[in-house]
Design a protein around this motif. Structure first.
Motif, PDB file in Angstrom:
ATOM      1  N   VAL A 145      13.683  30.387 -27.950  1.00  0.00           N
ATOM      2  CA  VAL A 145      13.373  30.941 -26.627  1.00  0.00           C
ATOM      3  C   VAL A 145      13.316  29.812 -25.597  1.00  0.00           C
ATOM      4  O   VAL A 145      13.161  28.642 -25.960  1.00  0.00           O
ATOM      5  N   ASP A 146      13.437  30.166 -24.329  1.00  0.00           N
ATOM      6  CA  ASP A 146      13.360  29.140 -23.283  1.00  0.00           C
ATOM      7  C   ASP A 146      11.902  28.824 -22.994  1.00  0.00           C
ATOM      8  O   ASP A 146      11.126  29.708 -22.602  1.00  0.00           O
ATOM      9  N   LEU A 147      11.540  27.569 -23.180  1.00  0.00           N
ATOM     10  CA  LEU A 147      10.121  27.201 -23.041  1.00  0.00           C
ATOM     11  C   LEU A 147       9.624  27.385 -21.606  1.00  0.00           C
ATOM     12  O   LEU A 147       8.444  27.665 -21.390  1.00  0.00           O
ATOM     13  N   ALA A 205      13.567  21.617 -29.593  1.00  0.00           N
ATOM     14  CA  ALA A 205      12.410  22.377 -29.113  1.00  0.00           C
ATOM     15  C   ALA A 205      11.079  21.757 -29.550  1.00  0.00           C
ATOM     16  O   ALA A 205      10.099  21.795 -28.812  1.00  0.00           O
ATOM     17  N   GLY A 206      11.045  21.175 -30.762  1.00  0.00           N
ATOM     18  CA  GLY A 206       9.789  20.591 -31.246  1.00  0.00           C
ATOM     19  C   GLY A 206       9.279  19.532 -30.291  1.00  0.00           C
ATOM     20  O   GLY A 206       8.138  19.572 -29.822  1.00  0.00           O
ATOM     21  N   LEU A 210       6.122  19.078 -27.131  1.00  0.00           N
ATOM     22  CA  LEU A 210       5.165  17.970 -27.011  1.00  0.00           C
ATOM     23  C   LEU A 210       5.130  17.377 -25.611  1.00  0.00           C
ATOM     24  O   LEU A 210       4.192  16.652 -25.267  1.00  0.00           O
ATOM     25  N   THR A 211       6.150  17.664 -24.795  1.00  0.00           N
ATOM     26  CA  THR A 211       6.098  17.191 -23.406  1.00  0.00           C
ATOM     27  C   THR A 211       5.789  18.340 -22.441  1.00  0.00           C
ATOM     28  O   THR A 211       5.044  18.167 -21.481  1.00  0.00           O
ATOM     29  N   THR A 212       6.360  19.517 -22.720  1.00  0.00           N
ATOM     30  CA  THR A 212       6.169  20.650 -21.812  1.00  0.00           C
ATOM     31  C   THR A 212       4.698  21.083 -21.764  1.00  0.00           C
ATOM     32  O   THR A 212       4.162  21.378 -20.692  1.00  0.00           O
ATOM     33  N   LEU A 213       4.059  21.129 -22.917  1.00  0.00           N
ATOM     34  CA  LEU A 213       2.679  21.633 -22.955  1.00  0.00           C
ATOM     35  C   LEU A 213       1.723  20.710 -22.171  1.00  0.00           C
ATOM     36  O   LEU A 213       1.015  21.200 -21.275  1.00  0.00           O
ATOM     37  N   PRO A 214       1.696  19.398 -22.437  1.00  0.00           N
ATOM     38  CA  PRO A 214       0.794  18.542 -21.654  1.00  0.00           C
ATOM     39  C   PRO A 214       1.106  18.591 -20.156  1.00  0.00           C
ATOM     40  O   PRO A 214       0.190  18.556 -19.328  1.00  0.00           O
ATOM     41  N   ALA A 215       2.398  18.703 -19.812  1.00  0.00           N
ATOM     42  CA  ALA A 215       2.760  18.744 -18.388  1.00  0.00           C
ATOM     43  C   ALA A 215       2.174  19.968 -17.699  1.00  0.00           C
ATOM     44  O   ALA A 215       1.986  19.975 -16.477  1.00  0.00           O
ATOM     45  N   LEU A 301       9.112  20.458 -36.334  1.00  0.00           N
ATOM     46  CA  LEU A 301       7.765  19.983 -35.997  1.00  0.00           C
ATOM     47  C   LEU A 301       6.802  21.167 -35.940  1.00  0.00           C
ATOM     48  O   LEU A 301       7.182  22.273 -35.550  1.00  0.00           O
ATOM     49  N   ASP A 302       5.564  20.921 -36.327  1.00  0.00           N
ATOM     50  CA  ASP A 302       4.480  21.897 -36.138  1.00  0.00           C
ATOM     51  C   ASP A 302       3.601  21.381 -35.001  1.00  0.00           C
ATOM     52  O   ASP A 302       3.230  20.197 -34.994  1.00  0.00           O
ATOM     53  N   VAL A 303       3.254  22.270 -34.082  1.00  0.00           N
ATOM     54  CA  VAL A 303       2.465  21.849 -32.918  1.00  0.00           C
ATOM     55  C   VAL A 303       1.289  22.815 -32.742  1.00  0.00           C
ATOM     56  O   VAL A 303       1.458  24.031 -32.827  1.00  0.00           O
TER      57      VAL A 303
END
Ligand SMILES: C[S@@+](CC[C@H](N)C(=O)[O-])C[C@H]1O[C@@H](n2cnc3c(N)ncnc32)[C@H](O)[C@@H]1O
Length: 320
Positions: A145-147, A205-206, A210-215, A301-303
């Motif tokens: 899916v598109d993050l 996507a993994g 890790l960058t999209t979420l903190p941003a 990756l698991d996040v």
């Protein structure tokens, strides 16, 4: 196609069981344990419901849980309706009640002396539902899916300080052993298909999580590798029973992966020479699979991340 998708999703359970990042999984279970009960979990793209089976088998759920598993494919939900009660019963619960709420949605209640687990299996688009969950879960889902749209939708589904658990998120590595001279080019074509042609998702996507979420103001609580390694391990295939093959139904997983690569790479083959090479590569891999000689590896990756905001409140205040 549906039959093969269902067989694949069921067969990959043992591959995922081995692959799941233990640290991230345990941290997820600990986060659930801190929430007020009943803990509300929403699973997006739940497939045939294997994550529910896994969570109860590993005793990773709090005592009182309300679990909503959503997939847009009705065949997946039909399959889950048959199998999830069996898996939950095998983990020691008694199935107390089962009812069809409306077409495509079934709820059942599982109990034992101390625990109550209400599971709703629902055919729906995960981004068209409303909820207020302690945790949103999507396994092998966030690479499809598109993050940019998926993460805000997850934020809308979460209660304040709720968590997102995104295990088995593909992260840009597909390889086979023994090696073949075409491997690297084929891998590039396959991943380009994910990025440029397939509707939604990405081959990285993994790391993108890790960058999209903190941003967006999330705290990443845990992250780690969850690579698939499927190899002939000298165990008996279910069905084969010759004592030589791939564990459980894992041959089906590799076969499905080869089929996906075949379909995806057709779009990128530039000339006749490459088309012949691609055919040779696929034939070689299928022969090796049949001969119990092929090893397949995929990097995931698991996040686990926590959303500190309350989007609804912020939206009301006009701040997002
Ligand atoms: C790769 S499968 C993973 C299934 C399951 N989570 C697992 O790990 O076995 C992805 C699933 O997501 C479902 N899916 C894709 N987009 C969806 C959406 N927008 N809403 C609900 N389900 C979706 C597909 O139908 C498919 O069953």
């Amino acid at each position: 196609m549906n039959e093969s998708k269902l067989a694949y999703l069921a067969a990959k359970r043992t591959v995922d069981d081995r692959a799941l990042n233990r640290h991230t999984f345990d941290r997820f279970a600990n986060e659930l344990a801190t929430r007020e009960e009943p803990v509300r979990i929403v699973e997006l793209g739940a497939g045939v419901g294997t994550m529910i089976g896994r969570l109860v088998t590993r005793d990773a759920l709090p005592d009182r849980v309300s679990y909503r598993a959503v997939d847009r494919d009705p065949a997946c939900i039909d399959y889950a309706r048959e199998r999830v009660p069996e898996w939950v019963a095998a983990a020691g619960y008694e199935i107390e009640a089962k009812h069809r709420d409306r077409p495509g949605t079934t709820t059942f209640v599982a109990r034992d002396d101390d625990r109550r687990l209400e599971i709703t299996l629902e055919t729906a688009d995960g981004f068209a539902i409303d909820d207020r969950a302690d945790a949103v879960l999507g396994a092998a889902f966030f690479d499809l899916v598109d993050l940019e749209t998926a993460i805000p939708a997850v934020e809308d589904l979460l209660a304040p300080d709720g968590v997102l658990y995104a295990p088995i998120t593909f992260d840009g590595g597909t390889s086979f052993a023994p090696r073949d001279p075409l491997d690297e080019r084929l891998e590039r074509w396959y991943h380009r298909h994910m990025d440029e042609i397939r509707d939604g998702g990405s081959s990285r996507a993994g790391q993108a999580l890790l960058t999209t979420l903190p941003a967006r103001g999330w705290d990443v609580l845990a992250a780690g590798g969850s690579d698939w390694v499927v190899r002939p391990a000298g165990g008996a295939d279910e069905g084969d029973g010759d004592g030589m093959g791939y564990p459980a139904r894992e041959r089906v997983v590799v076969s499905h992966l080869l089929e996906t690569i075949e379909n995806a790479t057709a779009a990128f083959v530039p000339d006749r020479l490459d088309a012949d090479e691609r055919t040779r590569w696929l034939e070689r891999r299928r022969c090796e699979l049949a001969a119990d000689e092929l090893v397949a590896v995929a990097h995931n990756l698991d996040v686990l991340a926590r959303f500190a905001g309350d989007t609804r409140r912020l939206r009301t205040m006009g701040r997002t």
